[in-house]
Design an enzyme around this catalytic site. Structure first.
Site, PDB file in Angstrom:
ATOM      1  N   TRP A  38       0.867  -1.174  -0.062  1.00 26.27           N
ATOM      2  CA  TRP A  38       0.071   0.217  -0.002  1.00 26.27           C
ATOM      3  C   TRP A  38       0.774   1.186  -0.174  1.00 26.27           C
ATOM      4  O   TRP A  38       0.191   2.456  -0.123  1.00 26.27           O
ATOM      5  CB  TRP A  38      -0.942  -0.041   1.371  1.00 26.27           C
ATOM      6  N   GLY A  84       6.039  -6.834  -0.955  1.00 23.25           N
ATOM      7  CA  GLY A  84       5.461  -6.698   0.259  1.00 23.25           C
ATOM      8  C   GLY A  84       6.276  -7.103   1.412  1.00 23.25           C
ATOM      9  O   GLY A  84       7.576  -7.033   1.478  1.00 23.25           O
ATOM     10  N   GLU A 122      10.239  -8.711  -3.840  1.00 21.44           N
ATOM     11  CA  GLU A 122      10.864  -7.560  -3.485  1.00 21.44           C
ATOM     12  C   GLU A 122      10.179  -7.142  -2.066  1.00 21.44           C
ATOM     13  O   GLU A 122       9.037  -6.926  -1.917  1.00 21.44           O
ATOM     14  CB  GLU A 122      10.181  -6.322  -4.331  1.00 21.44           C
ATOM     15  N   LEU A 123      11.083  -7.562  -0.789  1.00 21.84           N
ATOM     16  CA  LEU A 123      10.700  -7.617   0.514  1.00 21.84           C
ATOM     17  C   LEU A 123      11.070  -6.190   1.281  1.00 21.84           C
ATOM     18  O   LEU A 123      11.525  -5.308   0.694  1.00 21.84           O
ATOM     19  CB  LEU A 123      11.014  -8.839   0.995  1.00 21.84           C
ATOM     20  N   CYS A 170      10.258   1.183   1.446  1.00 20.98           N
ATOM     21  CA  CYS A 170      11.151  -0.118   2.028  1.00 20.98           C
ATOM     22  C   CYS A 170      12.460   0.375   1.910  1.00 20.98           C
ATOM     23  O   CYS A 170      13.362  -0.059   2.480  1.00 20.98           O
ATOM     24  CB  CYS A 170      10.960  -1.188   0.786  1.00 20.98           C
ATOM     25  N   GLU A 185      12.169  -4.248  10.835  1.00 21.69           N
ATOM     26  CA  GLU A 185      11.838  -3.265   9.813  1.00 21.69           C
ATOM     27  C   GLU A 185      10.772  -2.358  10.910  1.00 21.69           C
ATOM     28  O   GLU A 185       9.927  -2.937  11.440  1.00 21.69           O
ATOM     29  CB  GLU A 185      11.020  -3.851   8.622  1.00 21.69           C
TER      30      GLU A 185
HETATM   31  P1  NAD Z   1       2.104  -7.315   3.200  1.00 25.46           P
HETATM   32  O1  NAD Z   1       3.200  -8.387   2.953  1.00 25.46           O
HETATM   33  O2  NAD Z   1       1.298  -7.338   4.430  1.00 25.46           O
HETATM   34  O3  NAD Z   1       1.108  -7.280   1.879  1.00 25.46           O
HETATM   35  C1  NAD Z   1       1.530  -7.181   0.455  1.00 25.46           C
HETATM   36  C2  NAD Z   1       0.465  -7.846  -0.282  1.00 25.46           C
HETATM   37  O4  NAD Z   1       0.229  -9.203  -0.183  1.00 25.46           O
HETATM   38  C3  NAD Z   1      -0.919  -7.251  -0.334  1.00 25.46           C
HETATM   39  O5  NAD Z   1      -1.545  -7.049  -1.566  1.00 25.46           O
HETATM   40  C4  NAD Z   1      -1.541  -8.314   0.424  1.00 25.46           C
HETATM   41  O6  NAD Z   1      -3.041  -8.221   0.403  1.00 25.46           O
HETATM   42  C5  NAD Z   1      -1.073  -9.469  -0.139  1.00 25.46           C
HETATM   43  N1  NAD Z   1      -1.271 -10.663   0.652  1.00 25.46           N
HETATM   44  C6  NAD Z   1      -1.540 -10.699   2.110  1.00 25.46           C
HETATM   45  N2  NAD Z   1      -1.490 -12.181   2.672  1.00 25.46           N
HETATM   46  C7  NAD Z   1      -1.026 -12.871   1.361  1.00 25.46           C
HETATM   47  C8  NAD Z   1      -0.961 -14.440   1.319  1.00 25.46           C
HETATM   48  N3  NAD Z   1      -1.116 -15.268   2.144  1.00 25.46           N
HETATM   49  N4  NAD Z   1      -0.437 -14.516   0.177  1.00 25.46           N
HETATM   50  C9  NAD Z   1      -0.249 -13.889  -0.983  1.00 25.46           C
HETATM   51  N5  NAD Z   1      -0.425 -12.508  -0.845  1.00 25.46           N
HETATM   52  C10 NAD Z   1      -0.859 -11.976   0.379  1.00 25.46           C
HETATM   53  O7  NAD Z   1       2.822  -5.887   3.019  1.00 25.46           O
HETATM   54  P2  NAD Z   1       2.251  -4.527   3.166  1.00 25.46           P
HETATM   55  O8  NAD Z   1       1.967  -4.178   4.546  1.00 25.46           O
HETATM   56  O9  NAD Z   1       1.178  -4.239   2.066  1.00 25.46           O
HETATM   57  O10 NAD Z   1       3.383  -3.493   2.760  1.00 25.46           O
HETATM   58  C11 NAD Z   1       4.732  -3.181   3.510  1.00 25.46           C
HETATM   59  C12 NAD Z   1       5.743  -4.294   3.271  1.00 25.46           C
HETATM   60  O11 NAD Z   1       6.218  -3.956   1.656  1.00 25.46           O
HETATM   61  C13 NAD Z   1       7.003  -3.703   3.840  1.00 25.46           C
HETATM   62  O12 NAD Z   1       7.631  -4.841   4.371  1.00 25.46           O
HETATM   63  C14 NAD Z   1       7.909  -3.278   2.841  1.00 25.46           C
HETATM   64  O13 NAD Z   1       9.410  -2.936   2.995  1.00 25.46           O
HETATM   65  C15 NAD Z   1       7.714  -3.998   1.777  1.00 25.46           C
HETATM   66  N6  NAD Z   1       7.886  -3.200   0.395  1.00 25.46           N
HETATM   67  C16 NAD Z   1       9.088  -3.770  -0.173  1.00 25.46           C
HETATM   68  C17 NAD Z   1       9.290  -3.079  -1.456  1.00 25.46           C
HETATM   69  C18 NAD Z   1      10.427  -3.521  -2.313  1.00 25.46           C
HETATM   70  O14 NAD Z   1      10.697  -2.835  -3.323  1.00 25.46           O
HETATM   71  N7  NAD Z   1      11.359  -4.387  -1.892  1.00 25.46           N
HETATM   72  C19 NAD Z   1       8.794  -1.959  -1.693  1.00 25.46           C
HETATM   73  C20 NAD Z   1       7.565  -1.416  -1.049  1.00 25.46           C
HETATM   74  C21 NAD Z   1       7.310  -2.000   0.121  1.00 25.46           C
END
Ligand code: NAD
Length: 492
Positions: free
Chosen positions: A131, A205, A227-228, A261, A359
């Site tokens: 998000w 995520g 990309e985590l 991130c 994080e």
């Molecule tokens: P999140 O992992 O909670 O959710 C990410 C996505 O995964 C959402 O669309 C969610 O609905 C989906 N999801 C949830 N449960 C799932 C499952 N069991 N299987 C598959 N998909 C599922 O992350 P968030 O809170 O939305 O975002 C924040 C995180 O994203 C932070 O850790 C941040 O560092 C990371 N991030 C990484 C990058 C990068 O480029 N490395 C960029 C931006 C954000």
């Protein structure tokens, strides 16, 4: 959806069931061959239409993003130019990165064949996004996939789906683009169905969800890129320009309320620079204006987009303070309505505290005094993450330190800039991910390679190996010895 800066409702989307996802994938799968057949030029023409729409409608899109994320106005406007830049970059480079190529022979053996390599897209790419940058991390990753010839299904975060849905509606209704880009909405269940039906999954995520995505994709042997999260260190060396370093730490730590991130989370400062750096940084962070600016650009730091994230940040900071850390500014939630955490500078932290180890993803930086560069490098690398980093100091020494940091990108006397250089790969080491976006790899990952090996016509009537006879066996043995020896070195 609720505006996190005001608490007011801003819109809704229906949730797609597993069956809806299967139907959406089947629909665009049927349209993908025609899209691939358009070739690089044909696909570029369509994406240029999308780019022009994005630039013409950037204010409208920014309003939606601002409402669903709680960002300040200045930060709501940066996503559409990024997308335009991606379209320009991959529009110009896709053919160079993916065009068919001849491969040089290694020896006389394969010189007797014509060797070529072609890249073919995975037909359906599924993208699952967070998000914090709702367009950059969904449509931004879709652009190279589309240029490669894939069809794309995006699942935005359930917290911030509105901007992406608006653009995909416009692609269909206003631009009239081919039906090869679509959105499915929902949370984990929708995402899981998308993993099951896609040919390649691009996930951005948290590391916790990333592991679940990889496990699910393993059931169908579907390749993934992940990309985590990150815990980016910044190293400040003696002799650094401390005004620039403090500005970079304030901006790099608080940008998007620290919900990035690659935001700065841990700062390690050499002894001689520590006091002045901390003083400058604290006064800069104190001056930041936090709030919901309406029409004009009037605030620097926005809201916390997700309530559970705000609670996580609060717990990390509370635990650190209970363990002996000091907040030089900030340190607690801001007043409502809306979800706020004050821009915070923490000192007297230890490496074992959650605020240093895990994080944070909020407007919080920790600053630690180190004896020398060796200690700075050791502590910077003492993390399960390795997304990106920065080093400030005299350039020669800073670059040497940068090369020893374990991260996918290191900015020297600079901040976050690697994300804006599309020719460079961006990806995480260690638990920050697998694979890269941007650059050549950022489009190749959406493709399978196919080796085309053609016998030359003069070999056309020759027998292959059967029947085995002692005479032939001797020829093969002689050939093998010759190939293994020095006779063919010039091919290598
Ligand atoms: P999140 O992992 O909670 O959710 C990410 C996505 O995964 C959402 O669309 C969610 O609905 C989906 N999801 C949830 N449960 C799932 C499952 N069991 N299987 C598959 N998909 C599922 O992350 P968030 O809170 O939305 O975002 C924040 C995180 O994203 C932070 O850790 C941040 O560092 C990371 N991030 C990484 C990058 C990068 O480029 N490395 C960029 C931006 C954000």
């Amino acid at each position: 959806m609720i505006n996190p800066a005001t608490g007011e409702p801003v819109g809704s989307v229906p949730v797609d069931s597993a069956g809806d996802v299967a139907a959406a994938v089947a629909r665009i799968r049927a349209n993908q061959p025609a899209w691939e057949a358009l070739g690089f030029k044909g696909r570029r023409r369509w994406l240029n239409e999308l780019r022009d729409w994005l630039l013409d409608n950037s204010d409208r899109v920014a309003d939606t993003l601002k409402a669903e994320t709680g960002k300040v106005r200045a930060e709501s406007t940066i996503e559409t130019p990024y997308l335009a830049d991606q379209i320009n970059f991959y529009g110009a480079k896709a053919e160079k990165f993916l065009g068919e190529r001849r491969v040089r022979a290694n020896s006389l053996l394969d010189a007797s064949r014509k060797l070529r390599l072609q890249y073919r897209p995975y037909p359906v790419v599924g993208l699952i996004s967070p998000w914090n940058f709702p367009l950059v991390l969904s449509l931004g990753d879709a652009i190279p996939a589309l240029m490669a010839g894939a069809a794309v299904v995006m699942k935005p975060s359930e917290i911030t789906p509105l901007g992406l849905n608006e653009i995909v509606d416009a692609w269909r209704d206003e631009i009239g683009g081919p039906d090869v880009i679509t959105v499915v909405n929902g949370g984990a269940e929708t995402a899981t169905a998308l993993i099951d039906h896609s040919d390649f999954v691009g996930f951005t995520g948290s590391d916790v969800t990333g592991k679940k995505v990889m496990a699910r994709a393993a059931e169908t042997l579907t390749p993934v890129s992940l990309e985590l999260g990150g815990k980016d260190p910044m190293v400040v060396l003696d002799g650094a320009n401390l005004e620039r370093a403090a500005n970079a730490a304030a901006w790099g730590g608080m940008l998007n309320s620290g919900q990035m991130c690659i935001s700065v989370e841990r700062i390690y400062v050499e002894d001689g620079a520590y006091d002045e750096f901390v003083e400058r940084l604290t006064s800069k962070v104190e001056e930041l204006r936090q709030g919901a600016d309406a029409e004009s650009v009037a605030c620097d730091v926005g809201a916390m987009t997700m309530l559970s994230q705000l609670e996580k940040v609060e717990k990390q900071v509370d635990d650190a303070i209970a363990g002996g850390a000091r907040a030089l500014t900030g340190g607690k939630r801001g007043e409502g309505p809306g979800q706020w955490f004050e821009p915070t500078v923490l000192v007297d932290v230890t490496q074992e505290m959650s605020v240093v180890e895990d994080e944070t993803f909020g407007p919080v930086v920790t600053v630690t005094r180190v004896a020398d560069q060796e200690e700075a490098i050791r502590l910077a690398n003492d993390s399960r993450y390795g997304l990106s980093a920065s080093v400030f100091g005299p350039r020669g020494r800073a670059e040497k330190v940068a090369r020893r940091i374990e991260a996918g990108a290191v900015n020297v006397n600079d901040m976050i800039f690697n994300m804006l250089a599309p020719g460079l790969p961006m990806g995480g080491w260690k638990e920050s991910g697998i694979g890269y976006r941007n650059g050549e790899y950022g489009i190749r990952k959406y493709c399978r390679s196919e080796a085309i090996v053609s016998a030359r016509t003069l070999l056309g009537s020759e027998p292959l190996w059967y029947p085995y006879t002692p005479e032939r066996h001797k020829v093969v043995q002689r050939m093998t010895r010759f190939i293994g020896g020095r006779g063919l070195r010039r091919f290598r």
